[in-house]
Design a protein around this motif. Structure first.
Motif, PDB file in Angstrom:
ATOM      1  N   ARG A 135      40.187  27.869  41.103  1.00  0.00           N
ATOM      2  CA  ARG A 135      39.136  27.695  39.714  1.00  0.00           C
ATOM      3  C   ARG A 135      39.123  26.421  39.181  1.00  0.00           C
ATOM      4  NH1 ARG A 135      41.267  31.782  37.053  1.00  0.00           N
ATOM      5  NH2 ARG A 135      40.030  33.510  38.253  1.00  0.00           N
ATOM      6  N   MET A 136      40.317  25.711  38.888  1.00  0.00           N
ATOM      7  CA  MET A 136      40.336  24.260  38.197  1.00  0.00           C
ATOM      8  C   MET A 136      39.689  23.352  38.976  1.00  0.00           C
ATOM      9  SD  MET A 136      44.075  24.667  36.521  1.00  0.00           S
ATOM     10  CE  MET A 136      43.801  23.260  35.247  1.00  0.00           C
ATOM     11  N   LEU A 137      39.693  23.572  40.227  1.00  0.00           N
ATOM     12  CA  LEU A 137      39.089  22.636  41.200  1.00  0.00           C
ATOM     13  C   LEU A 137      37.365  22.697  41.309  1.00  0.00           C
ATOM     14  CD1 LEU A 137      40.972  22.775  44.734  1.00  0.00           C
ATOM     15  CD2 LEU A 137      41.248  21.103  42.994  1.00  0.00           C
ATOM     16  N   GLY A 138      36.865  23.729  40.483  1.00  0.00           N
ATOM     17  CA  GLY A 138      35.576  23.685  40.221  1.00  0.00           C
ATOM     18  C   GLY A 138      34.937  24.625  41.131  1.00  0.00           C
ATOM     19  N   GLU A 139      35.778  25.496  42.204  1.00  0.00           N
ATOM     20  CA  GLU A 139      35.159  26.484  43.139  1.00  0.00           C
ATOM     21  C   GLU A 139      34.660  27.664  42.302  1.00  0.00           C
ATOM     22  OE1 GLU A 139      38.000  26.660  46.288  1.00  0.00           O
ATOM     23  OE2 GLU A 139      38.013  24.224  46.477  1.00  0.00           O
TER      24      GLU A 139
END
Ligand SMILES: [Zn+2]
Ligand SMILES: [Zn+2]
Length: 865
Positions: free
Chosen positions: A69-73
């Motif tokens: 989620r923090m990777l932006g996926e």
């Protein structure tokens, strides 16, 4: 902005858990074509509450989910629970038994109402426990394997497989539990060697008075149902008996002598009794020779009418009687001890009865072929990869899957039997008449489906299959499956087979199989052993963050985890260290008049800033690579080392020297705060609560869980700064050694002279090592790699020196005695031959340690002059 004085996770963890849910932080929005990360939970059974194994599942999953989620996926974690089959029904039956009732007293409908009541209570309990764990799943998509949508998926699956000819009904040998009153799959029964007996029984040969064939059996009661004896065609002893008959003792029934390879001339007498109704091998032999199958034991494990005078007896009572009667008859030749392969019911441990019964089967080979290919081609990857070998071995030897269970709790088989034409109607909608003859005299099959039939659809049924939903198109195939290796075949293999068959796609791309959580002595946790750890109790005691960290640290891939309170305590100490460091930083921010927020970036970094940035860069790279490769324990070790050793023990100690009151936001603060905040983000997937609690003081507007995970652009490697810091650490360590060896008080400032290969920040060393650098100090010379240190030791009175001398001499004297006694024992051959090697090695190690200690004392004495 201050934090509470003491780290008490119990105060803020439940608050954050609830706030995350209330603000719908982790609800996913489907979006076609957007990079996504999705997975479904291994749904806990509604049979009780979460155990520590679930918590391991949830911790590893939540780490992966938070990272992606923090990777932006576009990230989705679907939560849910499983109906379970036998387990749930058994629990409710036991409850009912306390009131003296059985499920039959209640009837199917009333009993199922009771099970649904039970399910509501336990599902809610599991739901509440998961919330407390802070699992960042999408609660708006919570599913239960028997809810409406999932039940429709089960029905669609059954009908499709039936229409393709992949489901059939047939009479086959199954493992039957007389207690649970249902067929069991191979995986639901336990096979273990158990001491038993081999009974040798003589069967008289018809037409050859005085001649007998002797059979050996571990289950004499089954002889009542014998329909042949087999000999091997090549066995010369019995050549003249081909085509003959024997008289079955006790039953006085003539049965044929058949030729079959099931009889091994090398084994026993070479004669085998054939009971097609009660043994899997005999069942097959019966089919080969068209033998009648006489069922002498029924579903309740009682002897049937076909068992003659033994009818109505319990199977083991019947065994005793039969053995006695054979003995009386003189037909019992011999009884010898023998190890039998005992099969018991996994749920209730009742001895299983092999019975021929009509069941529903899935023709597995076509499904298995696709599932094998998916792993061979790399479309699905196992972590660790070594599991694929186990998977292949099982898949190559797979047998048809018995999917019917004689239970009430579960998905009822959507097949209707016609009483008129005996045909079966299988349908997506409940039919009102027979599909063949149109008769309305039809009745639904009473059986339900194996629980793995519905949980095997979980990765796509939860996303709306069989409908072509936006969820399905946005999040399927799912990315990852995390579960214990113990359900690789029960569940993972079934999901792969059914997923490929029904959706033409793999259900997930990676399967991470973790070990089991065991107790401190690596014993399996079980209620009977009393070593079960209740995750909720342990979370209340230490905080969820600490339990998560200790579980992750223990979860080296593929290995079982020894779960001990020491480890949780160590993890809690880590959290405590971070808490105290944060309090210290916040206090000094206030004192310096620094706003509680993270500044954009720092300029003019000092050497410690360049160094921590370099360390940060290495940490970021390592964390991202470990997480990408499902090496979660490695990621936990890396961030622990960075925050504790690098950040708290060195960087913060150096930075302390830079703090000044009313300095305002200077470069020191800029560097410290950006590093600190980046470290929190790195830690967040492992310890979501403490990082959110701290981050919230710096930025109340955005949850840390939605911020960007640090990547290589967040920091810069700086080998020169690394060298400088390494050297500085060594000089400080050298000063600390000098003090310790020469027993100099810690607070006493010593004079010293330092020459080093590269220039070092002398003020920092002076402060950290309580030293004052002067030109030309004389005293102890302490060279190291890359530096030369001379430390002036404090003046000591002659009396003190003499006292020290006496003390050292005494120490040497005592050590000499111990060394001599060890040496004499170890050179005594009688002693050495009697004592175990382990003890001897311990003594040798001790001897070596004493010698080193003696040398040190001698050196110190020599140094005193
Ligand atoms: Zn059972
Ligand atoms: Zn019909």
């Amino acid at each position: 902005m201050q934090l509470d004085k003491v780290y008490e996770p119990q105060r803020f963890e439940p608050v954050w858990a609830q706030r995350w849910i209330d603000s719908k932080l982790y609800e996913a929005t489907p979006e076609l074509g957007k990079p996504y990360f999705s997975l479904v939970i291994p749904p806990p059974n509604v049979t009780g509450q979460l155990h520590i194994g679930h918590m391991l599942d949830h911790t590893l999953i939540d780490m992966a989910v938070r990272w992606h989620r923090m990777l932006g996926e576009n990230t989705l974690w679907v939560p849910g629970t499983d109906r379970a089959g036998i387990a749930t029904q058994l629990m409710v039956e036991r409850e009912l038994a306390k009131t003296g009732l059985s499920r039959h007293d209640l009837g199917r409908e009333a009993f199922l109402e009771k099970v649904w009541e039970w399910k509501e209570i336990y599902q809610k309990r599991i739901h509440d426990q998961m919330k407390r764990l802070g699992s960042s799943c999408d609660w708006s998509r919570e599913r239960f394997t028997m809810d409406e949508g999932l039940s429709r998926a089960v029905r669609e699956c059954f009908v499709r497989l039936y229409e393709k000819g992949l489901i059939y009904q047939g009479a086959y040998m199954v493992n039957w539990c007389p207690r649970c009153q249902t067929a069991l799959s191979d995986l639901e029964s336990i096979h273990e060697p158990t001491p038993g007996f081999l009974w040798h029984i003589q069967y008289p040969v018809v037409g050859h008075p005085g001649r007998f064939l002797t059979v050996a059996t571990t289950r004499p009661e089954t002889m009542l149902g014998d329909t042949a004896v087999a000999i091997n065609a090549k066995d010369e002893r019995y050549l003249d008996l081909h085509g003959g008959k024997v008289l079955l003792p006790l039953m006085d029934r003539e049965i044929p002598i058949i030729l079959d390879d099931i009889a091994d001339p090398e084994f026993g007498t070479g004669v085998v009794k054939i009971t097609p109704a009660h043994d899997p091998n005999d069942f097959a032999a019966g089919k080969r020779h068209n033998l009648p199958s006489i069922r002498v034991i029924n579903e309740a494990a009682l002897i049937t009418e076909a068992g003659g005078i033994y009818a109505g007896m319990e199977r083991f009572d019947a065994r005793k009687r039969i053995v006695m009667d054979l003995e009386e008859l003189g037909a019992l030749v011999k009884v010898e001890p023998y190890t039998v392969n005992m099969v018991t019911c996994q749920r209730c441990r009742t001895i299983v009865e092999p019975l021929v019964s009509k069941q529903w089967w899935v023709k597995i080979q076509p499904l298995a072929d696709k599932a094998i290919h998916a792993v061979e081609s790399g479309a699905i990857q196992f972590v660790p990869a070594s599991w694929s070998a186990t998977y292949f071995q099982w898949m190559y030897n797979i047998r048809d899957w018995c999917v019917s269970r004689q239970l009430w709790w579960g998905h009822r088989i959507p097949a209707w039997h016609c009483k008129n034409c005996k045909e079966i109607t299988v349908s997506r909608e409940d039919p009102t008449e027979c599909g063949t003859c149109g008769s309305v005299d039809i009745e639904q099959d009473p059986d339900v489906l194996d629980t793995w039939f519905s949980s095997g659809l979980f990765p796509f049924s939860t996303l709306g299959w069989p409908d072509d939903t936006l969820d399905l198109r946005s999040f399927y195939p799912t990315t990852l499956m995390v579960t214990g290796f113990d359900i690789l075949f029960f569940w993972v293999a079934r999901m792969i087979m059914l997923g490929l068959e029904l959706t033409d796609q793999v259900p997930f791309r990676y399967v991470h199989l973790h070990g089991l959580v065991r107790d401190a002595d690596r014993q399996k946790m079980s209620k009977t052993k009393g070593n079960v750890v209740d995750p909720i109790v342990i979370n209340d005691k230490y905080g969820t963050d600490a339990v998560r960290l200790s579980l992750v640290l223990g979860a080296a891939s593929g290995r079982d985890i020894a779960f001990t309170e020491d480890r949780i305590e160590a993890a809690r100490n880590f959290a405590n260290k971070l808490w105290n460091a944060t309090r210290f930083i916040f206090m000094n921010m206030e004192r310096s008049g620094v706003e509680p927020k993270v500044p954009a970036e720092s300029a003019a970094p000092r050497f410690e800033d360049r160094w921590i940035q370099s360390r940060l860069q290495a940490t970021i790279e390592s964390m991202n690579s470990s997480l990408a490769n499902h090496r979660y324990h490695e990621a936990a070790q890396t961030i622990w080392h960075f925050l504790w050793d690098d950040f708290c023990d060195w960087y913060l100690e150096v930075k302390k020297l830079r703090f000044t009151a009313d300095s305002g936001l200077n470069d020191d603060w800029r560097a410290l705060l950006t590093t600190f905040e980046t470290g929190l983000r790195l830690l967040h997937p492992i310890m979501p609560f403490i990082t959110e609690e701290i981050s919230n003081r710096l930025d109340p507007d955005q949850s840390i869980s939605l911020k960007k995970y640090p990547d290589a652009s967040f920091a810069k490697a700086d080998p020169a700064a690394d060298r400088e810091m390494d050297l500085l650490k060594e000089v400080v360590a050298a000063m600390r050694n000098v003090r310790q060896e020469r027993k100099v008080e810690l607070k006493l400032v010593l004079n010293a002279t330092l020459k080093s290969d590269i220039p070092l920040d002398r003020e920092v060393i002076e402060s950290l090592a309580k030293v004052q650098f002067v030109e030309g100090a004389t005293g102890v010379s302490w060279p190291g790699a890359g530096f030369d240190l001379v430390v002036a030791l404090p003046e000591v009175s002659p009396e003190a020196i003499e006292a020290q001398r006496t003390k050292l001499r005494k120490e040497i004297e005592q050590l000499d005695k111990v060394i001599a006694s060890h040496e004499s024992q170890l050179s005594n051959e009688t002693f050495v031959s009697k004592v175990p090697e382990k003890v001897l090695n311990g003594m040798r190690e001790k001897l070596a340690a004493y010698k080193i200690q003696r040398q040190k004392a001698q050196d110190a004495l020599d140094a005193l002059g």
